[in-house]
Design a protein around this motif. Structure first.
Motif, PDB file in Angstrom:
ATOM      1  N   MET A   1       0.833  -1.182   0.000  1.00  0.00           N
ATOM      2  CA  MET A   1       0.000   0.000   0.000  1.00  0.00           C
ATOM      3  C   MET A   1       0.879   1.247   0.000  1.00  0.00           C
ATOM      4  SD  MET A   1      -3.111  -0.959  -0.008  1.00  0.00           S
ATOM      5  CE  MET A   1      -4.434  -0.135   0.797  1.00  0.00           C
ATOM      6  N   ILE A   2       0.398   2.279  -0.675  1.00  0.00           N
ATOM      7  CA  ILE A   2       1.057   3.579  -0.710  1.00  0.00           C
ATOM      8  C   ILE A   2       0.141   4.579  -0.023  1.00  0.00           C
ATOM      9  CG2 ILE A   2       1.899   5.438  -2.181  1.00  0.00           C
ATOM     10  CD1 ILE A   2       2.496   3.382  -4.319  1.00  0.00           C
ATOM     11  N   VAL A   3       0.714   5.385   0.864  1.00  0.00           N
ATOM     12  CA  VAL A   3      -0.047   6.425   1.545  1.00  0.00           C
ATOM     13  C   VAL A   3       0.353   7.758   0.927  1.00  0.00           C
ATOM     14  CG1 VAL A   3      -0.537   7.549   3.744  1.00  0.00           C
ATOM     15  CG2 VAL A   3      -0.050   5.103   3.685  1.00  0.00           C
ATOM     16  N   TYR A   4      -0.622   8.478   0.383  1.00  0.00           N
ATOM     17  CA  TYR A   4      -0.365   9.799  -0.186  1.00  0.00           C
ATOM     18  C   TYR A   4      -1.000  10.854   0.698  1.00  0.00           C
ATOM     19  CZ  TYR A   4       1.158   7.789  -4.655  1.00  0.00           C
ATOM     20  OH  TYR A   4       1.820   7.112  -5.638  1.00  0.00           O
ATOM     21  N   ASP A   5      -0.309  11.978   0.838  1.00  0.00           N
ATOM     22  CA  ASP A   5      -0.922  13.170   1.414  1.00  0.00           C
ATOM     23  C   ASP A   5      -1.633  13.844   0.252  1.00  0.00           C
ATOM     24  OD1 ASP A   5       0.036  12.796   3.985  1.00  0.00           O
ATOM     25  OD2 ASP A   5       1.883  13.909   3.613  1.00  0.00           O
ATOM     26  N   LEU A   6      -2.944  14.053   0.405  1.00  0.00           N
ATOM     27  CA  LEU A   6      -3.753  14.647  -0.660  1.00  0.00           C
ATOM     28  C   LEU A   6      -4.259  16.011  -0.212  1.00  0.00           C
ATOM     29  CD1 LEU A   6      -5.788  11.453  -1.625  1.00  0.00           C
ATOM     30  CD2 LEU A   6      -3.697  12.301  -2.695  1.00  0.00           C
ATOM     31  N   GLU A   7      -4.608  16.838  -1.213  1.00  0.00           N
ATOM     32  CA  GLU A   7      -5.105  18.180  -0.920  1.00  0.00           C
ATOM     33  C   GLU A   7      -6.156  18.539  -1.970  1.00  0.00           C
ATOM     34  OE1 GLU A   7      -2.948  22.230   0.419  1.00  0.00           O
ATOM     35  OE2 GLU A   7      -2.144  21.329  -1.404  1.00  0.00           O
ATOM     36  N   CYS A   8      -7.301  19.071  -1.479  1.00  0.00           N
ATOM     37  CA  CYS A   8      -8.317  19.517  -2.439  1.00  0.00           C
ATOM     38  C   CYS A   8      -7.988  20.959  -2.817  1.00  0.00           C
ATOM     39  CB  CYS A   8      -9.725  19.379  -1.874  1.00  0.00           C
ATOM     40  SG  CYS A   8     -10.181  20.602  -0.650  1.00  0.00           S
ATOM     41  N   ARG A   9      -8.172  21.286  -4.057  1.00  0.00           N
ATOM     42  CA  ARG A   9      -7.816  22.637  -4.527  1.00  0.00           C
ATOM     43  C   ARG A   9      -8.856  23.677  -4.113  1.00  0.00           C
ATOM     44  NH1 ARG A   9      -4.556  21.859 -10.066  1.00  0.00           N
ATOM     45  NH2 ARG A   9      -3.908  19.734  -9.653  1.00  0.00           N
ATOM     46  N   GLY A  10     -10.077  23.256  -3.928  1.00  0.00           N
ATOM     47  CA  GLY A  10     -11.142  24.204  -3.587  1.00  0.00           C
ATOM     48  C   GLY A  10     -10.992  24.776  -2.190  1.00  0.00           C
ATOM     49  N   GLY A  11     -10.869  23.918  -1.189  1.00  0.00           N
ATOM     50  CA  GLY A  11     -10.814  24.390   0.199  1.00  0.00           C
ATOM     51  C   GLY A  11      -9.450  24.229   0.839  1.00  0.00           C
ATOM     52  N   SER A  12      -8.487  23.782   0.086  1.00  0.00           N
ATOM     53  CA  SER A  12      -7.125  23.535   0.599  1.00  0.00           C
ATOM     54  C   SER A  12      -7.116  22.625   1.828  1.00  0.00           C
ATOM     55  CB  SER A  12      -6.419  24.860   0.917  1.00  0.00           C
ATOM     56  OG  SER A  12      -6.237  25.599  -0.258  1.00  0.00           O
ATOM     57  N   HIS A  13      -8.017  21.652   1.828  1.00  0.00           N
ATOM     58  CA  HIS A  13      -8.040  20.670   2.909  1.00  0.00           C
ATOM     59  C   HIS A  13      -6.992  19.594   2.626  1.00  0.00           C
ATOM     60  CE1 HIS A  13     -12.371  22.102   2.967  1.00  0.00           C
ATOM     61  NE2 HIS A  13     -11.876  22.477   4.128  1.00  0.00           N
ATOM     62  N   ARG A  14      -6.276  19.174   3.672  1.00  0.00           N
ATOM     63  CA  ARG A  14      -5.277  18.095   3.524  1.00  0.00           C
ATOM     64  C   ARG A  14      -5.808  16.843   4.205  1.00  0.00           C
ATOM     65  NH1 ARG A  14       0.370  19.805   2.219  1.00  0.00           N
ATOM     66  NH2 ARG A  14       0.865  17.701   2.886  1.00  0.00           N
ATOM     67  N   PHE A  15      -5.542  15.701   3.572  1.00  0.00           N
ATOM     68  CA  PHE A  15      -5.967  14.421   4.130  1.00  0.00           C
ATOM     69  C   PHE A  15      -5.112  13.315   3.523  1.00  0.00           C
ATOM     70  CE2 PHE A  15      -8.481  15.491   0.468  1.00  0.00           C
ATOM     71  CZ  PHE A  15      -8.602  14.317  -0.268  1.00  0.00           C
ATOM     72  N   GLU A  16      -5.205  12.123   4.067  1.00  0.00           N
ATOM     73  CA  GLU A  16      -4.454  10.972   3.586  1.00  0.00           C
ATOM     74  C   GLU A  16      -5.323  10.114   2.693  1.00  0.00           C
ATOM     75  OE1 GLU A  16      -2.922   8.389   6.619  1.00  0.00           O
ATOM     76  OE2 GLU A  16      -1.176   9.636   6.965  1.00  0.00           O
ATOM     77  N   GLY A  17      -4.669   9.456   1.730  1.00  0.00           N
ATOM     78  CA  GLY A  17      -5.345   8.467   0.899  1.00  0.00           C
ATOM     79  C   GLY A  17      -4.444   7.253   0.740  1.00  0.00           C
ATOM     80  N   TRP A  18      -5.022   6.066   0.851  1.00  0.00           N
ATOM     81  CA  TRP A  18      -4.256   4.820   0.731  1.00  0.00           C
ATOM     82  C   TRP A  18      -4.616   4.167  -0.595  1.00  0.00           C
ATOM     83  CZ3 TRP A  18      -1.981   1.979   5.202  1.00  0.00           C
ATOM     84  CH2 TRP A  18      -1.807   2.815   6.303  1.00  0.00           C
ATOM     85  N   PHE A  19      -3.581   3.770  -1.353  1.00  0.00           N
ATOM     86  CA  PHE A  19      -3.800   3.176  -2.670  1.00  0.00           C
ATOM     87  C   PHE A  19      -2.865   1.988  -2.863  1.00  0.00           C
ATOM     88  CE2 PHE A  19      -4.785   7.658  -2.713  1.00  0.00           C
ATOM     89  CZ  PHE A  19      -6.043   7.684  -3.277  1.00  0.00           C
ATOM     90  N   LYS A  20      -3.290   1.055  -3.734  1.00  0.00           N
ATOM     91  CA  LYS A  20      -2.464  -0.120  -4.022  1.00  0.00           C
ATOM     92  C   LYS A  20      -1.195   0.263  -4.755  1.00  0.00           C
ATOM     93  CE  LYS A  20      -6.132  -3.556  -4.174  1.00  0.00           C
ATOM     94  NZ  LYS A  20      -6.846  -4.530  -4.986  1.00  0.00           N
ATOM     95  N   SER A  21      -1.269   1.287  -5.596  1.00  0.00           N
ATOM     96  CA  SER A  21      -0.113   1.713  -6.378  1.00  0.00           C
ATOM     97  C   SER A  21      -0.355   3.136  -6.874  1.00  0.00           C
ATOM     98  CB  SER A  21       0.094   0.786  -7.585  1.00  0.00           C
ATOM     99  OG  SER A  21      -1.020   0.896  -8.450  1.00  0.00           O
TER     100      SER A  21
END
Length: 176
Positions: A1-21
């Motif tokens: 699993m890969i953990v990415y730090d993600l950010e929405c462009r609209g509200g500049s909210h940061r959160f994590e997302g887990w993906f297989k690749s």
């Protein structure tokens, strides 16, 4: 699993997302399956993040075992301790020791040096000499030298007092 730090462009909210690749992230993003949990925006991208390169303590390689029996110096009053094995589970921080610890080690070094002044170095014959003194075959004196762990354990089982030195001690012919 890969953990990415993600950010929405609209509200500049940061959160994590887990993906297989990395490809899985791109596919889910293209299909509109990745959205901000705060505002629901699908305009999400990877945020700038530091690489995660450190190993966990349980992922450190096991230290190689020696092929021969390690030597453990020992003696009735003063003895040399075996080198400490590195801890595999928790790496030591590369930080300076507290001043109190440094002061304590300096005091131990001085105490050991004073004790060795009144002790005779017997080298590899330590166990034999300690045993001979214990059984009255040789005059009793304070000695220091080297013994295997097995030899030191046998001496202790026979009631012969042995104590490891806190710091390695050089033979007299190798000292400055």
């Amino acid at each position: 699993m890969i953990v990415y730090d993600l950010e929405c462009r609209g509200g500049s909210h940061r959160f994590e997302g887990w993906f297989k690749s990395s490809e899985d992230f791109a596919r889910q993003k293209e299909m509109g399956l990745v959205s901000c949990p705060h505002c629901g925006s699908a305009d999400v991208d990877k945020a700038v993040q530091a690489p995660r390169l450190a190993r966990k303590g349980n992922q450190l390689p096991e230290p190689a075992m020696p092929r021969h029996e390690p030597r453990m110096p020992a003696q009735p009053a003063v003895a040399e301790a075996p080198a400490a094995a590195p801890a595999a589970a928790a790496p030591v921080a590369n930080a300076p020791l507290p001043p109190e610890a440094v002061e304590m080690m300096h005091k131990l070094v001085k105490m050991q040096a004073e004790a060795l002044k009144s002790s005779r170095y017997v080298g590899e014959s330590f166990a034999e000499d300690a045993r001979a003194m214990h059984y009255g075959e040789q005059e009793v004196e304070t000695i220091h030298g080297h013994a295997t762990l097995a030899e030191a354990e046998e001496l202790l089982e026979e009631g012969i007092a042995v104590v490891p030195l806190p710091f390695p001690a050089l033979p007299p012919d190798q000292a400055n």
